[in-house]
Design a protein around this motif. Structure first.
Motif, PDB file in Angstrom:
ATOM      1  N   UNK A 216       0.855  -1.244   0.050  1.00  0.00           N
ATOM      2  CA  UNK A 216      -0.175   0.242   0.165  1.00  0.00           C
ATOM      3  C   UNK A 216       0.923   0.960   0.174  1.00  0.00           C
ATOM      4  N   UNK A 217       0.556   2.802   0.207  1.00  0.00           N
ATOM      5  CA  UNK A 217       1.043   3.999   0.371  1.00  0.00           C
ATOM      6  C   UNK A 217       0.182   4.548   1.051  1.00  0.00           C
ATOM      7  N   UNK A 218       1.170   5.262   1.769  1.00  0.00           N
ATOM      8  CA  UNK A 218       0.572   6.705   2.822  1.00  0.00           C
ATOM      9  C   UNK A 218      -0.104   7.475   2.074  1.00  0.00           C
ATOM     10  N   UNK A 219      -0.021   7.603   1.075  1.00  0.00           N
ATOM     11  CA  UNK A 219      -0.704   8.693   0.083  1.00  0.00           C
ATOM     12  C   UNK A 219      -2.356   8.701  -0.114  1.00  0.00           C
ATOM     13  N   UNK A 220      -2.530   7.451  -0.152  1.00  0.00           N
ATOM     14  CA  UNK A 220      -2.998   7.153  -1.530  1.00  0.00           C
ATOM     15  C   UNK A 220      -4.698   7.677  -1.065  1.00  0.00           C
ATOM     16  N   UNK A 221      -4.734   8.311  -1.624  1.00  0.00           N
ATOM     17  CA  UNK A 221      -6.466   9.155  -1.270  1.00  0.00           C
ATOM     18  C   UNK A 221      -7.818   8.063  -1.144  1.00  0.00           C
TER      19      UNK A 221
ATOM     20  N   UNK B 215      -3.983   2.527   6.217  1.00  0.00           N
ATOM     21  CA  UNK B 215      -4.423   1.915   7.565  1.00  0.00           C
ATOM     22  C   UNK B 215      -5.074   0.836   6.798  1.00  0.00           C
ATOM     23  N   UNK B 216      -5.837   0.672   5.698  1.00  0.00           N
ATOM     24  CA  UNK B 216      -6.865  -0.455   6.002  1.00  0.00           C
ATOM     25  C   UNK B 216      -6.024  -1.948   5.845  1.00  0.00           C
ATOM     26  N   UNK B 217      -4.915  -1.837   4.665  1.00  0.00           N
ATOM     27  CA  UNK B 217      -3.723  -3.221   4.922  1.00  0.00           C
ATOM     28  C   UNK B 217      -3.474  -3.397   5.834  1.00  0.00           C
TER      29      UNK B 217
ATOM     30  N   UNK C 134       3.947  -3.676   3.103  1.00  0.00           N
ATOM     31  CA  UNK C 134       4.662  -2.721   3.043  1.00  0.00           C
ATOM     32  C   UNK C 134       4.102  -1.798   2.754  1.00  0.00           C
ATOM     33  N   UNK C 135       4.217  -0.986   2.941  1.00  0.00           N
ATOM     34  CA  UNK C 135       3.900   0.746   3.033  1.00  0.00           C
ATOM     35  C   UNK C 135       4.848   1.901   2.176  1.00  0.00           C
ATOM     36  N   UNK C 136       4.793   2.232   1.176  1.00  0.00           N
ATOM     37  CA  UNK C 136       5.451   3.332   0.166  1.00  0.00           C
ATOM     38  C   UNK C 136       5.053   4.619   1.136  1.00  0.00           C
ATOM     39  N   UNK C 137       5.877   4.920   1.783  1.00  0.00           N
ATOM     40  CA  UNK C 137       5.955   6.201   2.278  1.00  0.00           C
ATOM     41  C   UNK C 137       5.878   7.495   1.275  1.00  0.00           C
ATOM     42  N   UNK C 138       6.086   7.293   0.055  1.00  0.00           N
ATOM     43  CA  UNK C 138       5.903   8.380  -0.994  1.00  0.00           C
ATOM     44  C   UNK C 138       5.164   8.289  -1.766  1.00  0.00           C
TER      45      UNK C 138
END
Length: 133
Positions: A69-74, A79-81, A100-104
């Motif tokens: 997932x990614x931190x900036x997904x609108x 937090x769902x994954x 794995x969370x992509x921060x950017x």
């Protein structure tokens, strides 16, 4: 589940109710036109809840799961994954679950050719590792 060595869940939409109930999000209005309004119709709410992976985690043996997932997904909040992986670990703790969370990055992963290649290399390495086990 025993037919798979592993599952890559890229930007998993694991709690449909979490975002579908927020009318300020961009796709909610379109989804309500298609499926109905879960805030006003209990049957629509129950339907949405019935196919939400978070709600359907059972104490069974799952294959290894990589949730990306990614931190900036609108649209699919990061937090769902995280919630899904936490629930998998609680309900079926014998499994191999990685978040794995992509921060950017935004929805669909990182932008830029080299960042996208790096992401694909990580996913491919994880997948190959599962085949070797």
């Amino acid at each position: 589940p025993d037919a798979f060595a592993g599952i890559v869940a890229q930007v998993p939409f694991v709690d449909a109710l979490n975002t579908i109930l927020d009318p300020s999000l961009p796709l909610t209005v379109t989804e309500w036109e298609e499926w109905g309004n879960p805030l006003a119709d209990p049957e629509v709410y129950a339907y949405m809840k019935s196919y939400t992976p978070y709600e359907n985690v059972a104490p069974v043996a799952y294959p290894a799961i990589l949730a990306v997932t990614s931190l900036n997904d609108t649209r699919v909040f990061y937090h769902e994954p995280a919630k899904w992986i936490a629930r998998l670990r609680a309900v079926a703790p014998q499994g191999d679950y990685l978040l794995k969370t992509e921060m950017g990055a935004g929805h669909g992963g990182p932008s830029g050719r080299y960042d996208a290649w790096k992401e694909e290399a990580f996913i491919n390495a994880w997948t190959l590792d599962r085949f070797q086990r």
